[in-house]
Design a protein around this motif. Structure first.
Motif, PDB file in Angstrom:
ATOM      1  N   LEU A 112       0.899  -0.981   0.137  1.00 55.91           N
ATOM      2  CA  LEU A 112       0.155   0.173   0.050  1.00 55.91           C
ATOM      3  C   LEU A 112       0.927   1.312  -0.036  1.00 55.91           C
ATOM      4  CD1 LEU A 112      -1.951  -2.571   1.092  1.00 55.91           C
ATOM      5  CD2 LEU A 112      -3.024  -0.304   2.230  1.00 55.91           C
ATOM      6  N   VAL A 113       1.056   1.787  -1.140  1.00 53.57           N
ATOM      7  CA  VAL A 113       1.845   2.897  -1.251  1.00 53.57           C
ATOM      8  C   VAL A 113       0.985   4.292  -1.310  1.00 53.57           C
ATOM      9  CG1 VAL A 113       3.672   4.131  -2.911  1.00 53.57           C
ATOM     10  CG2 VAL A 113       3.419   1.596  -2.772  1.00 53.57           C
ATOM     11  N   PRO A 114       1.443   5.271  -0.285  1.00 51.33           N
ATOM     12  CA  PRO A 114       0.487   6.529  -0.426  1.00 51.33           C
ATOM     13  C   PRO A 114       0.625   7.169  -1.817  1.00 51.33           C
ATOM     14  CG  PRO A 114       1.896   6.278   1.721  1.00 51.33           C
ATOM     15  CD  PRO A 114       2.319   5.072   0.785  1.00 51.33           C
ATOM     16  N   LYS A 115      -0.470   7.735  -2.139  1.00 46.89           N
ATOM     17  CA  LYS A 115      -0.412   8.525  -3.215  1.00 46.89           C
ATOM     18  C   LYS A 115       0.343   9.871  -3.161  1.00 46.89           C
ATOM     19  CE  LYS A 115      -5.110   7.203  -4.809  1.00 46.89           C
ATOM     20  NZ  LYS A 115      -4.773   6.118  -6.047  1.00 46.89           N
ATOM     21  N   LYS A 116       1.014  10.193  -4.286  1.00 51.72           N
ATOM     22  CA  LYS A 116       1.691  11.511  -3.950  1.00 51.72           C
ATOM     23  C   LYS A 116       1.045  12.964  -3.853  1.00 51.72           C
ATOM     24  CE  LYS A 116       5.185  14.085  -6.870  1.00 51.72           C
ATOM     25  NZ  LYS A 116       5.473  14.243  -8.259  1.00 51.72           N
ATOM     26  N   ILE A 117       1.200  13.557  -3.003  1.00 53.17           N
ATOM     27  CA  ILE A 117       0.681  14.670  -2.691  1.00 53.17           C
ATOM     28  C   ILE A 117       1.220  15.737  -3.555  1.00 53.17           C
ATOM     29  CG2 ILE A 117       0.261  16.565  -0.949  1.00 53.17           C
ATOM     30  CD1 ILE A 117       0.542  14.360   1.118  1.00 53.17           C
ATOM     31  N   VAL A 118       0.255  16.451  -4.506  1.00 54.84           N
ATOM     32  CA  VAL A 118       0.826  17.321  -5.604  1.00 54.84           C
ATOM     33  C   VAL A 118       0.395  18.479  -5.348  1.00 54.84           C
ATOM     34  CG1 VAL A 118       0.886  15.422  -7.298  1.00 54.84           C
ATOM     35  CG2 VAL A 118      -1.171  16.674  -6.903  1.00 54.84           C
ATOM     36  N   LEU A 119      -0.052  19.052  -4.249  1.00 55.31           N
ATOM     37  CA  LEU A 119      -0.581  20.482  -3.705  1.00 55.31           C
ATOM     38  C   LEU A 119       0.231  21.557  -4.170  1.00 55.31           C
ATOM     39  CD1 LEU A 119      -2.976  22.123  -2.325  1.00 55.31           C
ATOM     40  CD2 LEU A 119      -1.529  21.770  -0.141  1.00 55.31           C
ATOM     41  N   LYS A 120       1.713  21.351  -3.749  1.00 54.17           N
ATOM     42  CA  LYS A 120       2.570  22.605  -3.970  1.00 54.17           C
ATOM     43  C   LYS A 120       2.539  22.462  -5.662  1.00 54.17           C
ATOM     44  CE  LYS A 120       7.670  23.484  -3.897  1.00 54.17           C
ATOM     45  NZ  LYS A 120       8.765  22.853  -3.391  1.00 54.17           N
ATOM     46  N   GLU A 121       2.743  21.261  -6.149  1.00 49.58           N
ATOM     47  CA  GLU A 121       3.007  21.355  -7.693  1.00 49.58           C
ATOM     48  C   GLU A 121       1.834  21.988  -8.377  1.00 49.58           C
ATOM     49  OE1 GLU A 121       3.362  17.958 -11.016  1.00 49.58           O
ATOM     50  OE2 GLU A 121       3.910  17.313  -9.108  1.00 49.58           O
ATOM     51  N   GLY A 126     -10.103  28.324  -3.712  1.00 50.37           N
ATOM     52  CA  GLY A 126     -10.928  27.250  -3.755  1.00 50.37           C
ATOM     53  C   GLY A 126     -10.468  25.818  -4.005  1.00 50.37           C
ATOM     54  N   LYS A 127      -9.645  25.919  -4.979  1.00 50.74           N
ATOM     55  CA  LYS A 127      -9.069  24.464  -5.451  1.00 50.74           C
ATOM     56  C   LYS A 127      -8.361  24.060  -4.277  1.00 50.74           C
ATOM     57  CE  LYS A 127      -6.619  22.755  -9.603  1.00 50.74           C
ATOM     58  NZ  LYS A 127      -5.871  23.277 -10.751  1.00 50.74           N
ATOM     59  N   TYR A 128      -7.382  24.850  -3.943  1.00 49.30           N
ATOM     60  CA  TYR A 128      -6.430  24.808  -3.006  1.00 49.30           C
ATOM     61  C   TYR A 128      -7.060  24.223  -1.517  1.00 49.30           C
ATOM     62  CZ  TYR A 128      -3.118  26.477   0.647  1.00 49.30           C
ATOM     63  OH  TYR A 128      -2.298  26.543   1.804  1.00 49.30           O
ATOM     64  N   ILE A 129      -7.903  25.050  -1.145  1.00 47.68           N
ATOM     65  CA  ILE A 129      -8.627  24.566   0.057  1.00 47.68           C
ATOM     66  C   ILE A 129      -9.508  22.931  -0.069  1.00 47.68           C
ATOM     67  CG2 ILE A 129     -10.339  24.908   1.626  1.00 47.68           C
ATOM     68  CD1 ILE A 129      -8.230  26.831   1.943  1.00 47.68           C
ATOM     69  N   LYS A 130     -10.039  22.891  -1.288  1.00 51.73           N
ATOM     70  CA  LYS A 130     -10.880  21.711  -1.437  1.00 51.73           C
ATOM     71  C   LYS A 130      -9.824  20.677  -1.564  1.00 51.73           C
ATOM     72  CE  LYS A 130     -13.564  19.199  -4.700  1.00 51.73           C
ATOM     73  NZ  LYS A 130     -14.553  19.453  -6.019  1.00 51.73           N
ATOM     74  N   TYR A 131      -8.682  20.782  -2.168  1.00 52.35           N
ATOM     75  CA  TYR A 131      -7.430  19.556  -2.281  1.00 52.35           C
ATOM     76  C   TYR A 131      -7.085  19.240  -0.741  1.00 52.35           C
ATOM     77  CZ  TYR A 131      -3.289  17.010  -3.578  1.00 52.35           C
ATOM     78  OH  TYR A 131      -2.546  16.037  -3.739  1.00 52.35           O
ATOM     79  N   ILE A 132      -6.777  20.269  -0.120  1.00 51.91           N
ATOM     80  CA  ILE A 132      -6.265  20.177   1.381  1.00 51.91           C
ATOM     81  C   ILE A 132      -7.665  19.164   2.147  1.00 51.91           C
ATOM     82  CG2 ILE A 132      -5.579  20.811   3.597  1.00 51.91           C
ATOM     83  CD1 ILE A 132      -4.552  23.296   1.803  1.00 51.91           C
TER      84      ILE A 132
END
Length: 253
Positions: A3-12, A26-32
């Motif tokens: 089980l490999v955690p999915k890559k977090i791409v918030l910064k990217e 809104g997109k930033y908040i929703k992702y978090i």
């Protein structure tokens, strides 16, 4: 199984938007929020109490679930009630119309495991009919040596099992059962919970990093301040951490 955690791409993702002149708070908040909720759901709930399908879909929101050949053998064993030892290549006497030699790759019991000779169709049919050998793949090989007493190519049933989790897979239910069995292992469960903790920390780190962009680039001060303010208004330690601390252990008790 891994089980490999999915890559977090918030910064990217956010930097890409900023570089394209798009400020989407809104997109930033929703992702978090979405990723925190997905991770905390797994932490707050007793995983082994979830039904097989619900467990899979909850885990798959945070993890890439990777099967290996050993998992496939376990699944085939469960379905056919045969003890498959490992995958083997069986050299046959079959030739196709282009003169390629047919090699069958499959799951084998110990009755087939040490079969090193070229196998004829009549013997091949016996081990397939008895489920001591399950065809998983067909290879076509061009040999320099001439095949003695070659036989015509015959179609043998191929098990449509893959390393992927797909609802369209005929083995999907067996894969779900195997996943549930893995989760019952205390060591596996402990690793999952540790990964979830790191996953949330990485998410927080990237979220706050966006708010500090102006520290190195004066041109981004106003933009960074907007993201920082939005983060502070929507998230705090209480909203991020799991709400039910007692269930975080996901124990069997």
């Amino acid at each position: 199984m891994k089980l490999v955690p999915k890559k977090i791409v918030l910064k990217e993702m956010t930097l890409c938007d900023i570089n394209n002149g798009k400020i989407d708070i809104g997109k930033y908040i929703k992702y978090i929020r979405t990723n925190i909720e997905n991770a905390n759901y797994l932490i707050e709930n007793k995983l082994i109490s979830l039904d097989d399908a619900k467990l899979f879909f909850a885990l798959s929101k945070v993890f890439d679930i990777q099967l290996d050949d050993d998992d496939l053998l376990k699944i085939l064993k469960e379905k056919y009630n045969k003890h498959y030892i490992r995958k083997v290549d069986l050299n046959t006497k079959m030739l196709d119309e282009e003169g390629n030699n047919i090699v069958l790759v499959g799951a084998a019991t110990k009755k087939v495991l040490y079969h090193t000779e070229v196998i004829a169709n009549n013997d091949l049919r016996k081990i397939i009919d008895s489920y001591d050998f399950l065809v998983l793949e067909i290879k076509k090989v061009k040999h320099k040596e001439k095949v003695l007493n070659p036989e015509e190519y015959q179609n043998y049933p191929i098990e449509g099992i893959t390393l992927d989790f797909s609802e369209k897979d005929n083995f999907f239910d067996y894969k779900l059962k195997l996943l549930k069995k893995e989760i019952k292992n205390h060591t596996v469960l402990k690793k999952i919970l540790h990964s979830l903790s790191l996953y949330i920390k990485e998410l927080e780190y990237q979220a706050k990093l966006i708010g500090r962009l102006g520290e190195k680039d004066d041109n981004l001060k106003d933009i960074a301040a907007q993201y920082k303010r939005a983060y502070q208004l929507n998230f705090n330690k209480e909203s991020i951490k799991p709400k039910n601390r007692r269930k975080c252990r996901n124990s069997n008790n």
